[in-house]
Write an enzyme that holds these catalytic residues in place. Structure first.
Site, mmCIF file in Angstrom:
data_model
loop_
_atom_site.group_PDB
_atom_site.id
_atom_site.type_symbol
_atom_site.label_atom_id
_atom_site.label_comp_id
_atom_site.label_asym_id
_atom_site.label_seq_id
_atom_site.Cartn_x
_atom_site.Cartn_y
_atom_site.Cartn_z
ATOM 1 N N ASN A 241 -2.024 -11.825 -3.031
ATOM 2 C CA ASN A 241 -1.537 -13.156 -3.405
ATOM 3 C C ASN A 241 -2.710 -14.117 -3.418
ATOM 4 O O ASN A 241 -3.682 -13.934 -2.676
ATOM 5 C CB ASN A 241 -0.569 -13.681 -2.330
ATOM 6 N N GLY B 122 0.841 -1.210 0.000
ATOM 7 C CA GLY B 122 0.000 0.000 0.000
ATOM 8 C C GLY B 122 0.867 1.247 0.000
ATOM 9 O O GLY B 122 0.660 2.182 -0.789
ATOM 10 N N LYS C 192 1.596 -17.004 -10.953
ATOM 11 C CA LYS C 192 1.918 -16.445 -9.633
ATOM 12 C C LYS C 192 1.446 -17.404 -8.545
ATOM 13 O O LYS C 192 2.141 -17.627 -7.550
ATOM 14 C CB LYS C 192 1.247 -15.063 -9.502
ATOM 15 N N ASN D 184 3.554 -19.108 -5.489
ATOM 16 C CA ASN D 184 3.137 -18.987 -4.093
ATOM 17 C C ASN D 184 2.818 -20.346 -3.463
ATOM 18 O O ASN D 184 3.045 -20.547 -2.268
ATOM 19 C CB ASN D 184 1.922 -18.050 -3.965
ATOM 20 N N ASN E 255 5.685 -20.136 -0.608
ATOM 21 C CA ASN E 255 5.110 -19.638 0.648
ATOM 22 C C ASN E 255 4.989 -20.699 1.740
ATOM 23 O O ASN E 255 5.531 -20.513 2.833
ATOM 24 C CB ASN E 255 3.776 -18.930 0.377
#
Ligand code: PAF
Length: 302
Positions: free
Chosen positions: A102, A12, A186, A190, A194
């Site tokens: 995500n 942000g 993507k 992830n 992740n």
């Protein structure tokens, strides 16, 4: 263009700063969940050369929300639905809502009324950014951004105008007619980086260790099968290479999920491996590795 950034996290503030100093004419404000407690409007931004900028935050209140043309949602996937439900009643019709989280599957939770009234974009970025303290971030790695419409009906020229503004602020931003394939790429990254980095408490580069080779192949083979049932054609070998490249390029970084687990915060696992698990059930495809990782990460933070 009246733009509101939602979310005072690393992403942000990265977008807020770049849009604030951009020469593209915008009216910019930030909607922060903590803004009622923040007397402070100073933010600090350190660029990737270590140069420190200090700026003022213009917080978004009802008036700014009513006039917004663009809402850039820099919140976590599990916050998308609630955030949109909170502000939807104040929004003009037909604005651009950009989702920058995500994972996938958030739109299925948002009310049809909100979706039908606005144009929704997905924004995928590889910029690295770290929040040091509240309202203080460092741009740790220059990346690229892809954007594309996921719902709504907007003239290409309007999509290009929005992309122009974002690209002028934080290049490069590329508009795609078909963003869904990029979203799946993507997601694949992830789904591997992740949970493994979070569960083993390792940095991204360590994913390339031989001990994870079989597991990575299993995760991605399951992902390719469910993607195929959704009409998306991917290749396991290509995905493995993509994951390895991202792990190498971000070798020293901590994944967002590792950071969340270490900070005892909720993770985006339900929208990453959890999304593959749900699609597996929907299409009758077994996804044991993704299901195992989804459960293991949930157990870590519960
Ligand atoms: O979630 C993250 O941390 C990032 O999307 C990625 C690509 C895994 C790099 O750390």
């Amino acid at each position: 263009m009246n733009i509101i950034i939602v979310g005072q996290g690393a992403m942000g503030l990265l977008w807020y700063h770049h849009l604030a100093i951009s020469t593209a004419a915008t009216n910019l404000s930030l909607l922060a969940s903590t803004q009622h407690n923040l007397a402070n409007t100073d933010y600090h931004f350190t660029d990737n050369h270590g140069i420190l900028y200090q700026g003022k935050i213009n917080y978004a209140y009802d008036e700014q929300i009513r006039n917004a043309d663009v809402i850039l949602l820099c919140v976590k996937s599990f916050q998308i639905c609630a955030t949109l439900e909170t502000i939807a009643q104040h929004l003009k019709k037909n604005i651009s809502i950009i989702l920058a989280h995500n994972g996938m599957g958030t739109l299925t939770e948002v009310s049809k009324i909100i979706i039908n009234q606005h144009n929704i974009y997905a924004l995928l970025t590889t910029h690295g950014c770290l929040r040091k303290t509240s309202l203080s971030v460092t741009h740790t790695g220059i990346g690229i951004t892809d954007i594309g419409l996921v719902s709504g009906n907007v003239k290409t020229t309007e999509q290009q105008a929005l992309t122009y503004v974002l690209n002028k602020a934080l290049p490069s931003v590329k508009l795609h007619k078909n963003i869904i394939e990029k979203q799946w790429l993507k997601l694949a990254v992830n789904c591997v980086i992740n949970p493994i980095t979070a569960l083993h408490d390792i940095s991204n580069g360590q994913i390339n260790n031989d001990m994870f080779t079989m597991q990575i192949e299993d995760i991605l083979t399951e992902l390719v099968s469910v993607a195929k049932s959704e009409g998306i054609h991917l290749n396991v070998a290509v995905l493995i290479r993509t994951v390895q490249q991202v792990a190498t390029a971000t070798a020293k970084n901590s994944s967002s999920m590792r950071c969340d687990v270490l900070a005892h915060k909720p993770t985006e696992i339900n929208y990453i491996n959890g999304y593959i698990h749900r699609l597996g059930i929907k299409h009758g495809i077994a996804t044991p590795e993704n299901t195992k990782l989804w459960q293991a990460v949930r157990q870590q933070v519960e």
